[in-house]
Design a protein around this motif. Sequence first.
Motif, PDB file in Angstrom:
ATOM      1  N   THR A 142      -2.332  -2.604  -9.166  1.00 61.97           N
ATOM      2  CA  THR A 142      -2.238  -3.338  -8.141  1.00 61.97           C
ATOM      3  C   THR A 142      -0.971  -3.704  -8.301  1.00 61.97           C
ATOM      4  OG1 THR A 142      -2.545  -5.792  -9.109  1.00 61.97           O
ATOM      5  CG2 THR A 142      -4.637  -4.719  -8.442  1.00 61.97           C
ATOM      6  N   LEU A 143      -0.586  -4.393  -7.609  1.00 60.05           N
ATOM      7  CA  LEU A 143       1.444  -4.551  -6.736  1.00 60.05           C
ATOM      8  C   LEU A 143       1.200  -5.510  -6.474  1.00 60.05           C
ATOM      9  CD1 LEU A 143       4.353  -3.236  -7.446  1.00 60.05           C
ATOM     10  CD2 LEU A 143       3.906  -2.715  -4.923  1.00 60.05           C
ATOM     11  N   ASP A 144       1.862  -7.137  -6.569  1.00 61.59           N
ATOM     12  CA  ASP A 144       1.693  -8.260  -5.920  1.00 61.59           C
ATOM     13  C   ASP A 144       3.062  -8.895  -5.413  1.00 61.59           C
ATOM     14  OD1 ASP A 144      -1.289  -8.886  -6.324  1.00 61.59           O
ATOM     15  OD2 ASP A 144      -0.863  -9.458  -8.038  1.00 61.59           O
ATOM     16  N   LEU A 145       3.940  -8.139  -4.238  1.00 69.09           N
ATOM     17  CA  LEU A 145       5.386  -8.724  -3.476  1.00 69.09           C
ATOM     18  C   LEU A 145       5.595 -10.173  -3.442  1.00 69.09           C
ATOM     19  CD1 LEU A 145       5.901  -5.748  -1.509  1.00 69.09           C
ATOM     20  CD2 LEU A 145       6.101  -5.896  -3.378  1.00 69.09           C
ATOM     21  N   ASP A 146       6.637 -10.860  -4.478  1.00 70.21           N
ATOM     22  CA  ASP A 146       6.775 -12.181  -3.900  1.00 70.21           C
ATOM     23  C   ASP A 146       6.772 -12.684  -2.800  1.00 70.21           C
ATOM     24  OD1 ASP A 146       7.305 -14.843  -4.172  1.00 70.21           O
ATOM     25  OD2 ASP A 146       8.437 -13.968  -6.063  1.00 70.21           O
ATOM     26  N   ASP A 160       1.364  -0.588  -0.212  1.00 65.89           N
ATOM     27  CA  ASP A 160      -0.187   0.193   0.316  1.00 65.89           C
ATOM     28  C   ASP A 160       1.109   1.208   0.333  1.00 65.89           C
ATOM     29  OD1 ASP A 160      -2.402  -1.959   0.131  1.00 65.89           O
ATOM     30  OD2 ASP A 160      -2.243  -1.371   2.705  1.00 65.89           O
ATOM     31  N   TYR A 161       1.940   0.831   0.861  1.00 63.87           N
ATOM     32  CA  TYR A 161       2.730   2.740   0.543  1.00 63.87           C
ATOM     33  C   TYR A 161       3.941   2.374  -0.870  1.00 63.87           C
ATOM     34  CZ  TYR A 161       6.380   5.693   1.933  1.00 63.87           C
ATOM     35  OH  TYR A 161       7.899   6.210   1.710  1.00 63.87           O
ATOM     36  N   LEU A 162       3.528   1.655  -1.559  1.00 66.59           N
ATOM     37  CA  LEU A 162       4.561   1.728  -2.489  1.00 66.59           C
ATOM     38  C   LEU A 162       3.541   2.559  -3.485  1.00 66.59           C
ATOM     39  CD1 LEU A 162       6.361  -2.015  -2.462  1.00 66.59           C
ATOM     40  CD2 LEU A 162       7.191   0.182  -2.373  1.00 66.59           C
ATOM     41  N   LEU A 163       2.362   1.920  -3.790  1.00 69.39           N
ATOM     42  CA  LEU A 163       1.189   2.697  -4.376  1.00 69.39           C
ATOM     43  C   LEU A 163       1.176   3.872  -4.119  1.00 69.39           C
ATOM     44  CD1 LEU A 163      -0.922  -0.632  -4.580  1.00 69.39           C
ATOM     45  CD2 LEU A 163       0.419   0.330  -6.396  1.00 69.39           C
ATOM     46  N   ALA A 164       0.969   4.234  -3.119  1.00 66.95           N
ATOM     47  CA  ALA A 164       0.751   5.484  -2.320  1.00 66.95           C
ATOM     48  C   ALA A 164       1.892   6.409  -2.505  1.00 66.95           C
ATOM     49  CB  ALA A 164       0.532   5.800  -0.889  1.00 66.95           C
ATOM     50  N   THR A 165       2.792   5.864  -2.468  1.00 60.59           N
ATOM     51  CA  THR A 165       4.394   6.984  -3.264  1.00 60.59           C
ATOM     52  C   THR A 165       4.872   6.384  -4.494  1.00 60.59           C
ATOM     53  OG1 THR A 165       5.388   5.050  -2.593  1.00 60.59           O
ATOM     54  CG2 THR A 165       4.770   6.925  -0.911  1.00 60.59           C
ATOM     55  N   TRP A 166       3.606   6.164  -5.442  1.00 59.69           N
ATOM     56  CA  TRP A 166       4.425   5.581  -6.932  1.00 59.69           C
ATOM     57  C   TRP A 166       3.002   7.604  -7.310  1.00 59.69           C
ATOM     58  CZ3 TRP A 166       4.971   0.666  -8.198  1.00 59.69           C
ATOM     59  CH2 TRP A 166       5.520  -0.013  -9.539  1.00 59.69           C
ATOM     60  N   HIS A 167       4.029   7.822  -8.873  1.00 65.52           N
ATOM     61  CA  HIS A 167       3.147   8.869  -8.920  1.00 65.52           C
ATOM     62  C   HIS A 167       1.912   8.017 -10.263  1.00 65.52           C
ATOM     63  CE1 HIS A 167       2.756  12.129 -12.119  1.00 65.52           C
ATOM     64  NE2 HIS A 167       3.264  12.914 -11.452  1.00 65.52           N
ATOM     65  N   PRO A 168       0.941   8.865 -10.116  1.00 65.32           N
ATOM     66  CA  PRO A 168      -0.440   8.048 -11.326  1.00 65.32           C
ATOM     67  C   PRO A 168       0.140   7.799 -12.368  1.00 65.32           C
ATOM     68  CG  PRO A 168      -1.084   9.972  -9.414  1.00 65.32           C
ATOM     69  CD  PRO A 168       0.896  10.283  -9.247  1.00 65.32           C
TER      70      PRO A 168
END
Length: 125
Positions: A62-66, A48-56
Amino acid sequence: MAMTACPCGLGEPYEECCGACHSGRRTAATAEALMRSRYSAFALGEADYLLATWHPSTRPATLDLDPDQRWLRLEVLDRTDGGLFHTTGTVEFRAIYRWRGRRDELREHSRFVRENGRWLYVEPV
C-alpha cells in the motif's frame, strides 16, 4: 476553460502531459517521462498510478501519501539510457517540497526497467 500546467515542470498542460499517463490514455515513452509522471502523481495524490508504475519486485503493498506534503518543483539532474530503444535506465532528480511549513528536498538517482513495453520504477540506485 483554462488548462492547468503539469506539475512535472515541462510547461505543458497537465491533461496533455502527465495527465495522459495518469488516465491511461498513454504510457510513458522513456524512463524520464515515467519519472516525471510519477512526480506529478505524488504532487496530485495519485497513489494508484504510483503503485501501478512500481516494479512488482520492490512495490509496497500500500502507499499512504501525506496530504500535508506539498511538492513544489522538479529538477532532472542527469539520466543514463532509458530511451525508446533501451530496457533499463536511470534518472537523477531533485524534488523540492514543503512539509509542515518547512521547505526541503528529495534527491534520488532512480533505476527503471522496461517490461512488456512499459517503463517501471524499480528503486533508488
